[in-house]
Design an enzyme around this catalytic site. Structure first.
Site, mmCIF file in Angstrom:
data_model
loop_
_atom_site.group_PDB
_atom_site.id
_atom_site.type_symbol
_atom_site.label_atom_id
_atom_site.label_comp_id
_atom_site.label_asym_id
_atom_site.label_seq_id
_atom_site.Cartn_x
_atom_site.Cartn_y
_atom_site.Cartn_z
ATOM 1 N N ASP A 45 18.943 -5.321 -4.911
ATOM 2 C CA ASP A 45 20.121 -4.854 -4.175
ATOM 3 C C ASP A 45 21.411 -5.201 -4.907
ATOM 4 O O ASP A 45 22.373 -4.440 -4.910
ATOM 5 C CB ASP A 45 20.161 -5.487 -2.774
ATOM 6 N N LYS A 50 -15.331 -1.671 5.111
ATOM 7 C CA LYS A 50 -14.014 -2.228 4.810
ATOM 8 C C LYS A 50 -13.392 -1.360 3.726
ATOM 9 O O LYS A 50 -13.816 -1.371 2.572
ATOM 10 C CB LYS A 50 -14.125 -3.670 4.331
HETATM 11 P P1 AMP Z 1 -7.957 -8.973 3.442
HETATM 12 O O1 AMP Z 1 -6.617 -8.351 3.146
HETATM 13 O O2 AMP Z 1 -8.892 -9.016 2.279
HETATM 14 O O3 AMP Z 1 -7.861 -10.265 4.192
HETATM 15 O O4 AMP Z 1 -8.688 -7.971 4.431
HETATM 16 C C1 AMP Z 1 -8.096 -7.651 5.635
HETATM 17 C C2 AMP Z 1 -7.665 -6.228 5.602
HETATM 18 O O5 AMP Z 1 -8.785 -5.366 5.508
HETATM 19 C C3 AMP Z 1 -7.007 -5.795 6.864
HETATM 20 O O6 AMP Z 1 -5.655 -6.150 6.862
HETATM 21 C C4 AMP Z 1 -7.207 -4.304 6.832
HETATM 22 O O7 AMP Z 1 -6.100 -3.673 6.280
HETATM 23 C C5 AMP Z 1 -8.358 -4.090 5.878
HETATM 24 N N1 AMP Z 1 -9.454 -3.296 6.437
HETATM 25 C C6 AMP Z 1 -10.059 -2.268 5.817
HETATM 26 N N2 AMP Z 1 -11.004 -1.713 6.585
HETATM 27 C C7 AMP Z 1 -11.014 -2.393 7.747
HETATM 28 C C8 AMP Z 1 -11.758 -2.299 8.943
HETATM 29 N N3 AMP Z 1 -12.700 -1.381 9.101
HETATM 30 N N4 AMP Z 1 -11.494 -3.164 9.940
HETATM 31 C C9 AMP Z 1 -10.542 -4.106 9.782
HETATM 32 N N5 AMP Z 1 -9.791 -4.250 8.674
HETATM 33 C C10 AMP Z 1 -10.024 -3.417 7.659
#
Ligand code: AMP
Ligand code: ZN
Length: 670
Positions: free
Chosen positions: A39, A120
Site C-alpha cells: 500500500d 479432501k
Molecule cells: P488443512 O488446511 O490441511 O488443515 O485442511 C483443512 C482444509 O481442507 C479446510 O480448510 C478445507 O478448505 C479443506 N477441505 C477440502 N475438502 C474438504 C472436505 N470435504 N471437508 C472439509 N474440508 C475440506
C-alpha cells in the site's frame, strides 16, 4: 541530478516494484512484502503523480490497473471461525481417532457413530455469506478469523448462486472448496508463458481467484463444492440433512459423499477413493471423515485450530528418487543439530524439492546413507520433505558418514539428552545459530508477527552486529543511516520495518510467553500459562515454585523443568525486563460473566458417569474455570465422581466445597 530526473527515476522504480509485487501476489500466490508495504508503494506513486502530472509514465501502474491502483484485497471477518483439520495417515490413526471420540463422549461402544466421508479437495477454502437468501460476501480462510474479500472474483462460479431458492435460513455461512479441474488447469497452463505457468492445480486456482482484474477470474473455469457450515440461523441435526437442504437451495454437494457406520466401512471407502484417484478430475489428497451429528460435533468442540469431530485421512505420500549432493548441519533455536540433505532438484507432485531432512545422525548411520548416494524422498502435504531410504549406494566413495563432534557453528561441545537421539550444541547463550534461531522465532508469525522481518533480514542484521538479543530489535533506529545503505534496504523499506516493529508492540500475554521461545512452551502451553497466571509478574514470581507449576492441569514435567531452567538464568530475566520497557502486554480481562465457574479453581476426582473427565474439563474451561490437579487452599470446588479417594478428606479439612456429578452438571447447565 535535477529534481525532475530524480522523480522520474523513482516513478520508473515504483512502476516496476508494483508490477513485480502484483505478480508475486496474484499470479504466483507468493507475496514477498506485506500488504502494508505494498500500500505504501501505491500511495507514494499516487502522491508523486499528483504532484508531477507531467511526469506520469505511459506504463504507470495507475493506467494499467484502472483509474486507481487497487491495493491487495480488503479483509473480511468471518462470523464464526474457519478451522483446519488434523491428519491421520493409516488405519490405526483412524481407529485411534474413533476411540478418542468414544472416550471423550464417555461411550463404551465406539461402533455407534455415523460418519460422513468425502474426498479432501486440494483447493482453497471459501466462506459464502447468504443473508435472506442473497449472496452478500465471499471470503478466503486467511488465518481462520479474518480472510480476504474475494466476492467480486467468484461471481461467475457455477455452483455459487447469487440467490438461493426454496426455504433457506435468514442467515448462513456456507463453506466449501474452490478448485480447478485437472484438465482445465492443463488448458490454462498451455496458454501461459513458460515463466508464468502454475506448478499445480491448487496454485492455479489460488492465482485465478486472487486476481485484481476480476475479468481474469471470471474467465477461469473455477469450481466450487460445499463441505461445511459456519454460523446459521437454523439448526440441523445431521450433516446429511444440511447437504440435502443445500441441494434444494441450488448448491450441489460432492456426489462422492458416503455415509459410513463403522471404522471398517471408513477404511474400505478410503481405499476405494485412493484407488480411483486418477479417475477423479480434480486433485484430492485424502478422505475427510466427520461425525454426522451436529449435536455430537458441538459436544466434541475444537482443539486449537482443529475440530475434534473430524479428521483428514491422507493418501500415501508422493515419493521420488534423487542424488544427495551434500549434507549440511543446521543448528536450531534449541541447539538441536539437524542433518539436511542438499539434493539434485527433483519434481515431486508439482513441487521442486532441493532440500530434505535426514532427521538425526543415528538414522543416517542406520540407513547407511552418505553424500552422492541415490535416496528416496517423500513429500506429504506441508511437512518438510525427508529422506526415507537408501536406493543405490555409491561404492566408489566408500566412506562412512561421521556425525559432527563439535557444534558446526560455534565449535562448542555437543550433548544428547536422556532417551533422545538428537545431538545438541551446549552453548545455549553464546552459539550464534541458536541466537539467530531465537531472533527468528521472536519476530515470527505466531510471536510478534513483525511484517517484513524474515530469516534473511535477521541474519544480515545479526552478522553486522546491529542486533544480538531479541530486545535489540527495538533499538534499530540507532543504525538507520547504516542500514538504509545496505543491499536490499532503502529509506522506504527501513521505515516500513520500523512501522511494523511499532505495530507489533501491543501483544497478548500468551503470545508474549510463546515469543520467549522457552523449550516445550508452544502455543498450547503458552495459553495455559497465560490463563493461569494472568500477569507477567505473577508468572515470574511463580516460575520457581514447583508445587504451583505441577498443579496446573495440562502442563507436563518437561515443560515445568524447562520453565524453572529458563527463569533461573539471569540473562533471561534481563531480557524480560528489557522487553517490558518496549512492549505493551495485553492481559485478558477477568471475565465478569455470570457463569458460576468463571475464574474458579476446580479439581476433579473419582469417575464421572455422564461425561468423561476430559469433556467435563473442556466444558468447565469454556465457562471460564481453571483446572488444577491437586487440592490446595486456592481450590474453590472439588468435583467428585464415583469412587472418589483421599481428595475428599483433604477438601473437607480445608473447607472446600464439594460438588457431585449431578450438582456439577446442573451448575454447568447440562
Ligand atoms: P488443512 O488446511 O490441511 O488443515 O485442511 C483443512 C482444509 O481442507 C479446510 O480448510 C478445507 O478448505 C479443506 N477441505 C477440502 N475438502 C474438504 C472436505 N470435504 N471437508 C472439509 N474440508 C475440506
Ligand atoms: Zn553452537
Amino acid at each position: 541530478m535535477d529534481k525532475e530526473k530524480k522523480v522520474k527515476n523513482r516513478l520508473e522504480e515504483l512502476a516496476n516494484l508494483i508490477k513485480k509485487h502484483n505478480y508475486n501476489y496474484h499470479t504466483l500466490d507468493k507475496p514477498e512484502i506485506s500488504d502494508k508495504e505494498f500500500d505504501k508503494l501505491v500511495k507514494e506513486n499516487e502522491n508523486l503523480e499528483k504532484k508531477y502530472p507531467n511526469l506520469i509514465l505511459n506504463h504507470s501502474p495507475n493506467k494499467i490497473y484502472g483509474s486507481k491502483v487497487k491495493s491487495n484485497f480488503k479483509k473480511i471477518t468471518h462470523v464464526s471461525q474457519m478451522y483446519s483439520l488434523s491428519n491421520a495417515f493409516d488405519n490405526k490413526d483412524v481407529e485411534d481417532f474413533v476411540k478418542r471420540l468414544a472416550k471423550f463422549l464417555n461411550l463404551s461402544d465406539y461402533n455407534e457413530f455415523e460418519f460422513i466421508c468425502e474426498p479432501k479437495i486440494d483447493g482453497l477454502s471459501l466462506n459464502l455469506v447468504y443473508k435472506k437468501g442473497k449472496l452478500v460476501s465471499a471470503g478466503t480462510r486467511g488465518n481462520g478469523l479474518v480472510g480476504e474479500n474475494v466476492t467480486q472474483n467468484i461471481l461467475n462460479i457455477e455452483n455459487i448462486p447469487r440467490k438461493l431458492i426454496g426455504e433457506f435460513p435468514d442467515f448462513i455461512e456456507i463453506r466449501g472448496e474452490v478448485f480447478l479441474n485437472k484438465s482445465d488447469f492443463e488448458k490454462i497452463n498451455t496458454k501461459l508463458e513458460k515463466k508464468s505457468k502454475f506448478a499445480n492445480p491448487r496454485n492455479a486456482a489460488a492465482g485465478s481467484l486472487r486476481q485484481l482484474d476480476v475479468s481474469v477470474s471470471h474467465s477461469r473455469p473455477l469450481k466450487f463444492i460445499p463441505h461445511g457450515i459456519g454460523e446459521c440461523s437454523k439448526n440441523f441435526n445431521l450433516i446429511e440433512d444440511y447437504y440435502n437442504e443445500l441441494k434444494k437451495w441450488n448448491i450441489i454437494p460432492n456426489h462422492l459423499i458416503k455415509k459410513c457406520n463403522s471404522i471398517d466401512e471408513v477404511v474400505k471407502y478410503y481405499n476405494q477413493i485412493d484407488q480411483s484417484r486418477s479417475n477423479i478430475d480434480y486433485d484430492i489428497d485424502g478422505l475427510v471423515v466427520k461425525i454426522n451429528s451436529f449435536k455430537l460435533q458441538k459436544r466434541l468442540g475444537y482443539v486449537g485450530k482443529n475440530p475434534r469431530w473430524a479428521i483428514a485421512v491422507k493418501f500415501s505420500a508422493e515419493k521420488a528418487n534423487t542424488k544427495i549432493k551434500s549434507i549440511d548441519f543446521q543448528v536450531g533455536r534449541t541447539g538441536a543439530i539437524t542433518p539436511v540433505a542438499r539434493l539434485e532438484p527433483i519434481n515431486i507432485g508439482g513441487v521442486i524439492i532441493s532440500n530434505a531432512s535426514l532427521h538425526n545422525f543415528d538414522e543416517i548411520i542406520k540407513k547407511n546413507i552418505n553424500v552422492s548416494d541415490i535416496v528416496e524422498i517423500e513429500r506429504a502435504g506441508d511437512v518438510i520433505p525427508y529422506v526415507t531410504r537408501l536406493i543405490k549406494k555409491n561404492y566408489k566413495l566408500n566412506v562412512k558418514f561421521k556425525p559432527p563432534i563439535y557444534c558446526p557453528i560455534c565449535k562448542s561441545d555437543l550433548f544428547k539428552e536422556q532417551n533422545e537421539a538428537i545431538l545438541r550444541c551446549s552453548n545455549t547463550y553464546g552459539c550464534s545459530s541458536q541466537k539467530i534461531g531465537r531472533l527468528i522465532h521472536f519476530v515470527g508469525k505466531k510471536s510478534l508477527n513483525i511484517d517484513g522481518f524474515g530469516e534473511k533480514q535477521i541474519k544480515q542484521l545479526y552478522n553486522l552486529k546491529y542486533i544480538n538479543k531479541v530486545e535489540d530489535i527495538f533499538n534499530l533506529n540507532k543504525f538507520r543511516s547504516e542500514i538504509i545503505k545496505l543491499d536490499g534496504w532503502g529509506e522506504l523499506s527501513f521505515s516500513n520495518l520500523i512501522d511494523s516493529i511499532n505495530n507489533s508492540k501491543k501483544i497478548s500475554f500468551d503470545k508474549f510467553i510463546f515469543s520467549l521461545g522457552i523449550r516445550f512452551i508452544g502455543e498450547v502451553n503458552a495459553e495455559i500459562l497465560a490463563n493461569e497466571f494472568k500477569t507477567l509478574d505473577v508468572f515470574i514470581s511463580s516460575s520457581n515454585k514447583v508445587n504451583v507449576l505441577e498443579n496446573i492441569d495440562g502442563l507436563g514435567p518437561k515443560a515445568i523443568s524447562s520453565i524453572i531452567d529458563y527463569f533461573s538464568n539471569d540473562i533471561n530475566i534481563d531480557t524480560i525486563k528489557n522487553l517490558k520497557k518496549h512492549l505493551s502486554i495485553v492481559y485478558a480481562k477477568n471475565t465478569t460473566s455470570d457463569n458460576f465457574f468463571s475464574n474458579k479453581h476446580l479439581v476433579f476426582t473419582g469417575t464421572l458417569t455422564e461425561l468423561s473427565r476430559e469433556e467435563a474439563k473442556y466444558l468447565a474451561k469454556s465457562k471460564g474455570a481453571k483446572i488444577l490437579s491437586a487440592i490446595s487452599k486456592k481450590t474453590d470446588f472439588l468435583i467428585a465422581g464415583e469412587k472418589a479417594g483421599s481428595k475428599i478428606d483433604k477438601a473437607s479439612k480445608l473447607g472446600i466445597k464439594i460438588l457431585d456429578e449431578k450438582e456439577f452438571l446442573k451448575k454447568i447447565n447440562l
